[in-house]
Motif scaffolding. Structure first.
Motif, PDB file in Angstrom:
ATOM      1  N   ARG A 230       0.827  -1.210   0.000  1.00 24.76           N
ATOM      2  CA  ARG A 230       0.000   0.000   0.000  1.00 24.76           C
ATOM      3  C   ARG A 230       0.854   1.250   0.000  1.00 24.76           C
ATOM      4  O   ARG A 230       0.377   2.332  -0.311  1.00 24.76           O
ATOM      5  CB  ARG A 230      -0.918   0.009   1.231  1.00 24.76           C
ATOM      6  CG  ARG A 230      -1.940  -1.100   1.240  1.00 24.76           C
ATOM      7  CD  ARG A 230      -2.608  -1.199   2.589  1.00 24.76           C
ATOM      8  NE  ARG A 230      -3.541  -0.124   2.832  1.00 24.76           N
ATOM      9  CZ  ARG A 230      -3.506   0.662   3.903  1.00 24.76           C
ATOM     10  NH1 ARG A 230      -2.585   0.488   4.828  1.00 24.76           N
ATOM     11  NH2 ARG A 230      -4.395   1.604   4.055  1.00 24.76           N
TER      12      ARG A 230
ATOM     13  N   CYS B 163       2.168   3.700  -3.949  1.00 23.81           N
ATOM     14  CA  CYS B 163       1.637   4.973  -4.466  1.00 23.81           C
ATOM     15  C   CYS B 163       0.146   5.015  -4.148  1.00 23.81           C
ATOM     16  O   CYS B 163      -0.427   4.027  -3.699  1.00 23.81           O
ATOM     17  CB  CYS B 163       1.840   5.098  -5.986  1.00 23.81           C
ATOM     18  SG  CYS B 163       0.949   3.858  -6.935  1.00 23.81           S
ATOM     19  N   TRP B 164      -0.491   6.136  -4.401  1.00 21.33           N
ATOM     20  CA  TRP B 164      -1.916   6.269  -4.073  1.00 21.33           C
ATOM     21  C   TRP B 164      -2.761   5.245  -4.817  1.00 21.33           C
ATOM     22  O   TRP B 164      -3.733   4.709  -4.305  1.00 21.33           O
ATOM     23  CB  TRP B 164      -2.418   7.685  -4.391  1.00 21.33           C
ATOM     24  CG  TRP B 164      -2.275   8.627  -3.231  1.00 21.33           C
ATOM     25  CD1 TRP B 164      -1.522   9.759  -3.169  1.00 21.33           C
ATOM     26  CD2 TRP B 164      -2.899   8.495  -1.933  1.00 21.33           C
ATOM     27  NE1 TRP B 164      -1.622  10.343  -1.925  1.00 21.33           N
ATOM     28  CE2 TRP B 164      -2.467   9.588  -1.146  1.00 21.33           C
ATOM     29  CE3 TRP B 164      -3.755   7.570  -1.366  1.00 21.33           C
ATOM     30  CZ2 TRP B 164      -2.879   9.775   0.170  1.00 21.33           C
ATOM     31  CZ3 TRP B 164      -4.171   7.751  -0.044  1.00 21.33           C
ATOM     32  CH2 TRP B 164      -3.732   8.848   0.699  1.00 21.33           C
ATOM     33  N   ARG B 165      -2.393   4.977  -6.071  1.00 20.94           N
ATOM     34  CA  ARG B 165      -3.210   4.054  -6.866  1.00 20.94           C
ATOM     35  C   ARG B 165      -3.212   2.668  -6.231  1.00 20.94           C
ATOM     36  O   ARG B 165      -4.262   2.045  -6.072  1.00 20.94           O
ATOM     37  CB  ARG B 165      -2.679   3.995  -8.296  1.00 20.94           C
ATOM     38  CG  ARG B 165      -3.501   3.088  -9.173  1.00 20.94           C
ATOM     39  CD  ARG B 165      -3.147   3.210 -10.643  1.00 20.94           C
ATOM     40  NE  ARG B 165      -4.035   2.353 -11.402  1.00 20.94           N
ATOM     41  CZ  ARG B 165      -3.632   1.328 -12.137  1.00 20.94           C
ATOM     42  NH1 ARG B 165      -2.354   1.068 -12.258  1.00 20.94           N
ATOM     43  NH2 ARG B 165      -4.496   0.577 -12.779  1.00 20.94           N
ATOM     44  N   TRP B 166      -2.037   2.187  -5.894  1.00 28.64           N
ATOM     45  CA  TRP B 166      -1.956   0.864  -5.273  1.00 28.64           C
ATOM     46  C   TRP B 166      -2.651   0.887  -3.908  1.00 28.64           C
ATOM     47  O   TRP B 166      -3.315  -0.059  -3.522  1.00 28.64           O
ATOM     48  CB  TRP B 166      -0.495   0.430  -5.118  1.00 28.64           C
ATOM     49  CG  TRP B 166       0.135   0.003  -6.398  1.00 28.64           C
ATOM     50  CD1 TRP B 166       0.017   0.592  -7.615  1.00 28.64           C
ATOM     51  CD2 TRP B 166       0.993  -1.136  -6.603  1.00 28.64           C
ATOM     52  NE1 TRP B 166       0.748  -0.083  -8.548  1.00 28.64           N
ATOM     53  CE2 TRP B 166       1.358  -1.140  -7.961  1.00 28.64           C
ATOM     54  CE3 TRP B 166       1.494  -2.115  -5.760  1.00 28.64           C
ATOM     55  CZ2 TRP B 166       2.202  -2.107  -8.493  1.00 28.64           C
ATOM     56  CZ3 TRP B 166       2.328  -3.079  -6.282  1.00 28.64           C
ATOM     57  CH2 TRP B 166       2.678  -3.072  -7.647  1.00 28.64           C
ATOM     58  N   HIS B 167      -2.468   1.961  -3.200  1.00 31.29           N
ATOM     59  CA  HIS B 167      -3.108   2.112  -1.894  1.00 31.29           C
ATOM     60  C   HIS B 167      -4.616   1.987  -2.050  1.00 31.29           C
ATOM     61  O   HIS B 167      -5.302   1.280  -1.298  1.00 31.29           O
ATOM     62  CB  HIS B 167      -2.731   3.478  -1.317  1.00 31.29           C
ATOM     63  CG  HIS B 167      -3.339   3.766   0.018  1.00 31.29           C
ATOM     64  ND1 HIS B 167      -4.589   4.314   0.156  1.00 31.29           N
ATOM     65  CD2 HIS B 167      -2.879   3.567   1.272  1.00 31.29           C
ATOM     66  CE1 HIS B 167      -4.868   4.452   1.440  1.00 31.29           C
ATOM     67  NE2 HIS B 167      -3.846   4.006   2.132  1.00 31.29           N
TER      68      HIS B 167
ATOM     69  N   ASP C  30       3.690   9.259  -5.152  1.00 25.40           N
ATOM     70  CA  ASP C  30       2.881  10.473  -5.105  1.00 25.40           C
ATOM     71  C   ASP C  30       2.328  10.756  -3.714  1.00 25.40           C
ATOM     72  O   ASP C  30       1.373  11.516  -3.552  1.00 25.40           O
ATOM     73  CB  ASP C  30       1.755  10.431  -6.146  1.00 25.40           C
ATOM     74  CG  ASP C  30       0.896   9.165  -6.031  1.00 25.40           C
ATOM     75  OD1 ASP C  30       1.164   8.349  -5.140  1.00 25.40           O
ATOM     76  OD2 ASP C  30      -0.036   9.018  -6.846  1.00 25.40           O
ATOM     77  N   PHE C  31       2.901  10.124  -2.702  1.00 27.40           N
ATOM     78  CA  PHE C  31       2.539  10.441  -1.322  1.00 27.40           C
ATOM     79  C   PHE C  31       3.369  11.621  -0.838  1.00 27.40           C
ATOM     80  O   PHE C  31       4.529  11.771  -1.233  1.00 27.40           O
ATOM     81  CB  PHE C  31       2.833   9.265  -0.389  1.00 27.40           C
ATOM     82  CG  PHE C  31       1.993   8.046  -0.629  1.00 27.40           C
ATOM     83  CD1 PHE C  31       0.608   8.094  -0.490  1.00 27.40           C
ATOM     84  CD2 PHE C  31       2.584   6.842  -0.962  1.00 27.40           C
ATOM     85  CE1 PHE C  31      -0.156   6.954  -0.692  1.00 27.40           C
ATOM     86  CE2 PHE C  31       1.830   5.700  -1.165  1.00 27.40           C
ATOM     87  CZ  PHE C  31       0.448   5.758  -1.032  1.00 27.40           C
TER      88      PHE C  31
END
Lengths: 167, 191
Positions: free
Chosen positions: A37, A40-44, B164-165
């Motif tokens: 997770r 990156c945000w997408r995977w998260h 991108d966090f």
């Protein structure tokens, strides 16, 4: 640089649409999945939203006192032969000894309690179950914080599950 | 067990019968045995829509999303499995789950997928496009096996994924599951 890393600089996993990425992630062990997770945000988002628990069967069992009556002892005898457990919403299948535990929550809870106690006796490295698969359910991630899951060493697979995180 | 994945397949399919023509993204035309072609659910569907009698004429089914170099590889896989896989009765859900997650990748398929990861991803995408479920699953399992051994940083680098966090967000997510990121504590066996 890691040879595999160097060899795939052009590989773009970002190009995978969500369904395919989700299928790929279904093959990743649960603990590693949580770790991923952080990619990156997408995977998260995919991991958080696509993967959920009928884990109450298993998890809450660890907080209960065991009740070792005769029936439960018969159940416990099965453990040595089990390699893979599959938890479906209504059944706990034990592959290796060809046994199925009916949707009787106390038995399932007791099974896991006994499994835990056996590991206490014989050592965590003695874990005979190699893989536990949860299917078509909701899984609460915090449930996996317990010592049994962390230490026993079996692989946990989620299939068509949704992963629930407490806030 | 066969030898190298790329060299042992051409002779495995020798069944006479209906031939299906398909063309790749670049327009190259391939002629496939019906059995091989129908391992792709997309091709099977098109043929069923067209009526199977059309498969033997000069119609060419366009596979516009598949490059020739990838299709050649997929063809190797299709021919091998068309020749070696047994017809299977539909499995119960439990059996399917067991097969999916407990069966190791067969040796032939391991060799077949022992290629650059960029190529594995291309094969996976093409298998998805062509709806070849088994090949797609093998690719997913292969990539997942690679992911298991890598750190977050390595995976980002391998697959060109941007972090991108914000540092704060990353730290918050790390805290949520910090327990799973350390090596599980091991206790010595008591026997």
């Amino acid at each position: 640089m890691d040879k595999q890393v160097a060899g795939v600089a052009s590989a773009k996993l970002e190009g995978l649409y969500e369904g395919l990425l989700n299928e790929l992630l279904q093959y990743v062990d649960f603990q590693k999945l949580l770790y991923l997770r952080r990619i990156c945000w997408r995977w998260h988002t995919v991991i958080t939203s696509e993967l959920v628990s009928y884990l109450p069967y298993v998890v809450f069992a660890m907080d209960l006192d065991s009740h070792r009556d005769d029936d439960d002892n018969q159940l416990w005898k099965l453990v040595d032969d089990i390699v893979v457990l599959v938890e479906l919403p209504h059944t706990l299948l034990m592959f290796g000894c060809n046994k199925t535990i009916p949707p009787h929550q106390r038995l399932i809870e007791t099974f896991w309690n006994y499994y835990d106690s056996k590991l206490d006796i014989y050592g965590r490295n003695s874990c005979p179950i190699q893989k536990v698969i949860y299917a078509n359910t909701t899984v609460n991630s915090e449930a996996f914080c317990c010592d049994l899951v962390c230490q026993a060493g079996f692989q946990t697979v989620l299939y068509h599950c949704t992963l629930a995180f407490s806030s | 067990m066969s030898t190298a994945a790329s060299s042992s397949t051409s002779e495995t399919i020798a069944e006479p019968g209906l031939k299906i023509k398909v063309s790749t993204k670049e327009g190259e035309v391939f002629e496939l045995d019906e059995k091989v072609a129908k391992m792709s659910q997309v091709i099977r569907g098109i043929l069923e829509d067209l009526g199977e009698q059309n498969g033997g004429d000069d119609s060419v089914l366009p596979l516009t999303q598949v490059e020739t170099r990838i299709f050649r590889k997929i063809l190797v896989w299709l021919k091998y499995h068309a020749g070696h896989d047994k017809e299977e009765a539909p499995k119960a859900e439990e059996d399917e789950i067991i097969a999916r997650f407990c069966e190791e990748i067969p040796e032939w398929d391991q060799k077949f997928l022992n290629v650059d990861q960029a190529v594995i991803l291309e094969i996976m995408l093409a298998a998805d496009y062509l709806d070849i479920k088994k090949l797609r699953g093998l690719c997913c399992k292969t990539v997942a096996n690679i992911l298991k051994t890598k750190t977050v940083e390595q995976i980002r680098e391998m697959y060109g994924i941007e972090n991108d966090f914000t540092p704060e967000e990353e730290e918050e997510i790390r805290k949520q599951t910090a327990w799973c990121e350390d090596e599980p504590p091991r206790q010595g066996s008591n026997h």
